[in-house]
Design an enzyme around this catalytic site. Structure first.
Site, PDB file in Angstrom:
ATOM      1  N   GLN A 147      -3.121 -22.455   7.115  1.00  0.00           N
ATOM      2  CA  GLN A 147      -2.715 -22.101   5.566  1.00  0.00           C
ATOM      3  C   GLN A 147      -2.096 -20.699   5.573  1.00  0.00           C
ATOM      4  OE1 GLN A 147      -6.292 -22.831   3.354  1.00  0.00           O
ATOM      5  NE2 GLN A 147      -6.236 -25.442   3.797  1.00  0.00           N
ATOM      6  N   ARG A 198      -6.581 -15.033  -0.097  1.00  0.00           N
ATOM      7  CA  ARG A 198      -7.227 -15.892   1.054  1.00  0.00           C
ATOM      8  C   ARG A 198      -7.200 -17.216   1.250  1.00  0.00           C
ATOM      9  NH1 ARG A 198     -10.940 -19.313   1.724  1.00  0.00           N
ATOM     10  NH2 ARG A 198     -11.146 -19.687  -0.813  1.00  0.00           N
ATOM     11  N   ALA A 199      -6.940 -17.725   2.568  1.00  0.00           N
ATOM     12  CA  ALA A 199      -6.836 -18.990   3.048  1.00  0.00           C
ATOM     13  C   ALA A 199      -7.880 -19.546   3.803  1.00  0.00           C
ATOM     14  CB  ALA A 199      -5.434 -19.353   3.537  1.00  0.00           C
ATOM     15  N   SER A 200      -8.082 -20.846   3.701  1.00  0.00           N
ATOM     16  CA  SER A 200      -9.627 -21.194   4.447  1.00  0.00           C
ATOM     17  C   SER A 200      -9.073 -21.195   5.932  1.00  0.00           C
ATOM     18  CB  SER A 200      -9.928 -22.597   3.987  1.00  0.00           C
ATOM     19  OG  SER A 200     -10.187 -22.326   2.623  1.00  0.00           O
ATOM     20  N   THR A 201      -8.167 -21.705   6.389  1.00  0.00           N
ATOM     21  CA  THR A 201      -7.872 -21.664   8.010  1.00  0.00           C
ATOM     22  C   THR A 201      -6.640 -20.864   8.372  1.00  0.00           C
ATOM     23  OG1 THR A 201      -6.294 -23.824   7.512  1.00  0.00           O
ATOM     24  CG2 THR A 201      -8.702 -24.181   7.771  1.00  0.00           C
TER      25      THR A 201
END
Length: 220
Positions: A14, A8-11
């Site tokens: 990324q 997972r990445a926040s945005t």
């Protein structure tokens, strides 16, 4: 036992797949094979994450949910973390994180006493690291808000520039009728951004229709 990796990445800016090599090395060193990878660009502060819950839906009792760091799994508030933990526990899934060495033994066969002991220790440490991850998230949000307020006061704040090329591609895929999951996988965008672009397209279509109707009324 299946090992399912969650990345997972926040945005969308990324790279959610950045940790792939580290997870692959970890699995290889222990003679494990990652059966499936679930990748998404969503905030860890949100409980609703489609790929995470698709992973849990695919799991059977005893499967391993493998993450690089606990904060990839959760930056949730305490009530939301409890909800997620309950979902994981209900599926009897073992959480293994590269930054949580007490969890590593959960990938190897053990006797019942040792397994239960490490499961208990691991559960406690998970709660601690999830709380730390949430505090880090709140601290960073507070610092960002303070920095933005100072920049606005000084007339220096311009906001994040729009990624016009990516957004145009998302709009094109929406026009072609592609599913949201396909679009997020193809562009790496978040569900929030996708919803905004879909809403903007709908509003623009409604405005164009209204203008067209007004022109027709003016020239019968």
């Amino acid at each position: 036992m299946f090992v399912r990796a969650y990345l997972r990445a926040s945005t969308s800016e990324q790279d959610a797949s950045r940790a792939k090599s580290a997870l692959d090395v970890f699995a290889t060193e222990r003679g494990l094979r990652i059966a499936a990878r679930y990748v998404e660009n969503e905030s860890g502060a949100k409980l609703h994450r489609p790929e995470l819950f698709r992973l849990l839906s695919d799991c059977e009792p005893g499967d391993v949910l493998l993450v690089e760091q606990v904060d990839r799994l959760s930056r949730l508030t305490s009530p939301d973390w409890i909800k997620l933990r309950n979902s994981i526990d209900a599926k009897q899934v073992r959480i293994v994180a590269l930054d949580l060495p007490t969890s590593w033994i959960l990938t190897a066969p053990t006797d019942e006493f040792t397994g239960r002991m490490f499961a208990a220790v691991n559960a406690m440490m998970l709660d601690v690291l999830a709380a730390v991850a949430r505090k880090d998230y709140e601290d960073r949000r507070r610092r960002q808000a303070e920095g933005t307020a100072k920049a606005k006061a000084a007339g220096l704040y311009k906001g994040r520039p729009e990624n016009k090329t990516r957004n145009a591609a998302i709009s094109s895929l929406l026009r072609d009728g592609r599913s949201w999951r396909d679009i997020m996988n193809a562009t790496g965008c978040s569900r929030t951004l996708l919803a905004k672009i879909a809403r903007d397209r709908r509003l623009q279509a409604e405005a164009d229709a209204a203008i067209g109707a007004a022109k027709s009324d003016a020239h019968p």
